[in-house]
Design an enzyme around this catalytic site. Structure first.
Site, short mmCIF file in Angstrom:
data_model
loop_
_atom_site.label_atom_id
_atom_site.label_comp_id
_atom_site.label_asym_id
_atom_site.label_seq_id
_atom_site.Cartn_x
_atom_site.Cartn_y
_atom_site.Cartn_z
N HIS A 78 41.42 38.08 30.39
CA HIS A 78 42.07 38.15 31.73
C HIS A 78 43.13 39.03 32.05
O HIS A 78 43.29 39.92 31.09
CB HIS A 78 42.60 36.83 31.93
N LYS B 44 48.32 36.86 33.48
CA LYS B 44 47.84 35.30 33.27
C LYS B 44 48.43 34.70 32.05
O LYS B 44 48.30 35.35 30.93
CB LYS B 44 46.40 35.21 32.95
N1 LIG Z 1 38.19 26.73 38.46
C1 LIG Z 1 38.09 28.31 38.62
O1 LIG Z 1 36.86 28.72 38.79
C2 LIG Z 1 39.16 29.07 38.87
C3 LIG Z 1 40.47 28.54 38.80
N2 LIG Z 1 41.53 29.25 39.05
C4 LIG Z 1 42.92 28.74 38.96
O2 LIG Z 1 43.09 28.43 40.34
C5 LIG Z 1 44.56 28.56 40.45
C6 LIG Z 1 45.20 29.45 41.22
O3 LIG Z 1 45.01 30.87 40.59
P1 LIG Z 1 45.60 32.31 41.38
O4 LIG Z 1 45.19 32.36 42.75
O5 LIG Z 1 45.22 33.17 40.47
O6 LIG Z 1 47.08 31.90 41.39
P2 LIG Z 1 48.31 32.53 42.25
O7 LIG Z 1 49.36 32.29 41.77
O8 LIG Z 1 47.74 33.93 42.60
O9 LIG Z 1 48.12 31.60 43.70
C7 LIG Z 1 48.66 30.17 43.84
C8 LIG Z 1 48.63 29.81 45.17
O10 LIG Z 1 48.75 28.28 44.98
C9 LIG Z 1 49.96 28.21 45.90
N3 LIG Z 1 50.51 26.96 45.46
C10 LIG Z 1 51.23 27.17 44.28
N4 LIG Z 1 51.51 25.49 44.17
C11 LIG Z 1 51.00 24.74 45.09
C12 LIG Z 1 51.16 23.29 45.60
N5 LIG Z 1 51.70 22.66 44.90
N6 LIG Z 1 50.62 23.16 46.55
C13 LIG Z 1 50.02 23.92 47.44
N7 LIG Z 1 49.85 25.25 47.12
C14 LIG Z 1 50.47 25.57 46.11
C15 LIG Z 1 50.86 29.44 46.17
O11 LIG Z 1 51.73 29.21 46.99
P3 LIG Z 1 52.67 30.77 47.50
O12 LIG Z 1 51.57 31.75 47.93
O13 LIG Z 1 53.22 30.09 49.06
O14 LIG Z 1 53.37 30.90 46.54
C16 LIG Z 1 49.66 30.39 46.04
O15 LIG Z 1 49.24 30.86 47.32
C17 LIG Z 1 45.20 28.70 38.90
O16 LIG Z 1 45.20 27.26 38.39
C18 LIG Z 1 43.98 29.27 38.34
O17 LIG Z 1 43.94 28.82 36.92
C19 LIG Z 1 41.63 30.57 39.45
C20 LIG Z 1 40.22 31.22 39.42
C21 LIG Z 1 39.04 30.62 39.23
O1 LIG Z 2 43.50 32.42 36.39
C1 LIG Z 2 42.48 32.70 36.51
O2 LIG Z 2 42.18 33.75 37.38
C2 LIG Z 2 41.21 32.12 36.17
N1 LIG Z 2 41.45 30.91 35.86
C3 LIG Z 2 40.46 30.31 34.94
C4 LIG Z 2 40.78 29.70 33.53
O3 LIG Z 2 41.90 29.92 33.14
O4 LIG Z 2 39.69 29.58 32.78
C5 LIG Z 2 39.05 30.65 35.40
C6 LIG Z 2 38.85 31.97 35.53
O5 LIG Z 2 38.52 32.67 34.47
C7 LIG Z 2 39.96 32.70 36.32
#
Ligand SMILES: NC(=O)C1=CN([C@@H]2O[C@H](COP(=O)(O)OP(=O)(O)OC[C@H]3O[C@@H](n4cnc5c(N)ncnc54)[C@H](OP(=O)(O)O)[C@@H]3O)[C@@H](O)[C@H]2O)C=CC1
Ligand SMILES: O=C(O)C1=N[C@H](C(=O)O)C[C@H](O)C1
Length: 255
Positions: free
Chosen positions: A158, A162
């Protein structure tokens, strides 16, 4: 035809791209986005993402009061925020709104909450919501049955920032019965979106199963697939892996 109303939690690296994918699908309308801070408060996610129309008004967690989901009803909620987002949408679950919880690392308390929500509505939780990785997990389980004595190692790669171990890789280790500490290898370099390789080592040959997310749009497409599946489903707990395994058994093309 009436559009499907979507509410998204999270507007970060992934949430922004997921919102863009939903905005590009005429079947859906983005009702709102909730983020942690007050950044871009009450602006439209659509405008921030370059669209020429107003959709996806941005709210902060401070706006989430008991009446929020009644005042701004949606047909499905998609969560790409973080592990604490789930504590904000109990009322949505109790109102029967289907939930796609795409958070990769939950503690047991959040897992228990997911199970509670699944008594009221259809909840899909997958640490990786791409279609491809869930096909890979099904394939890996089949291969393990064919070659039960193979050595197996998991390599996940990643982006540099991360911090936590890939939730996807932990899930893969769990379904294959592997010790995470011994058989999961993490690499953090550059801007890699997400790469998962499962290596089956045998005396005279090696089989590698590899999935690469080359764009976060893959997560958006997976979320769209998940929402379409959940609509009309009875309350319960669903995963992408079980949905894809079921489609495989019934010879239904997934992608
Ligand atoms: N299942 C899947 O396929 C995937 C899962 N993920 C997961 O998605 C999540 C987000 O990843 P990523 O976008 O990289 O992280 P980022 O840190 O880039 O973004 C997180 C976002 O969530 C917001 N946020 C944080 N806490 C809260 C809350 N309690 N309520 C509402 N909004 C909140 C933040 O707000 P603010 O901008 O205001 O700080 C920000 O906009 C992670 O857990 C990641 O592992 C990611 C990719 C794929
Ligand atoms: O944090 C991410 O971006 C991602 N998180 C997920 C994980 O922790 O497996 C899925 C994806 O690989 C991207």
């Amino acid at each position: 035809m009436k559009q499907i109303r979507i509410g998204i939690f999270g507007f970060g690296k992934t949430g922004k791209v997921v919102a863009h994918e939903f905005l590009n699908e005429s079947l859906f309308t983005l009702a709102w986005v909730v983020r942690k801070s007050n950044q871009d408060h009450h602006k439209y996610a659509s405008r921030l993402l370059g669209h020429e129309f107003d959709a996806g008004e941005i709210f902060s967690i401070e706006d989430i009061h008991n009446g929020f989901f009644l005042e701004r009803p949606v047909d499905a909620l998609v969560d790409f925020s973080g592990s604490t987002g789930i504590y904000l949408y109990k009322k949505a679950a109790e109102a029967g709104i289907p939930i796609v919880a795409a958070i990769s690392k939950y503690e047991q308390e959040e897992i228990n909450l997911i199970k509670t929500f699944s008594k009221y509505t259809a909840v899909l939780h997958s640490p990786n919501i791409t279609l491809g990785i869930n096909v890979l997990m099904v394939a890996a389980q089949i291969l393990q049955k064919i070659a039960p004595h193979a050595d197996i190692e998991i390599v996940e790669e990643h982006f540099k920032g991360k911090k936590e171990t890939s939730g996807t890789a932990v899930r893969i280790a769990n379904v294959l019965g592997l010790n995470v500490e011994q058989h999961l290898n993490s690499i953090r370099v550059g801007g890699i979106v997400g790469r998962h390789e499962i290596i089956f080592g045998m005396p005279n040959q090696t089989i590698r199963l590899l999935h690469e997310s080359i764009s976060r749009a893959a997560f958006g497409q997976g979320a769209i697939f998940a929402v379409k599946y959940l609509l009309g489903q009875p309350p319960g707990l669903y995963t992408m892996e079980t949905i894809i395994a079921e489609m495989f058994r019934e010879n239904i093309p997934v992608y």
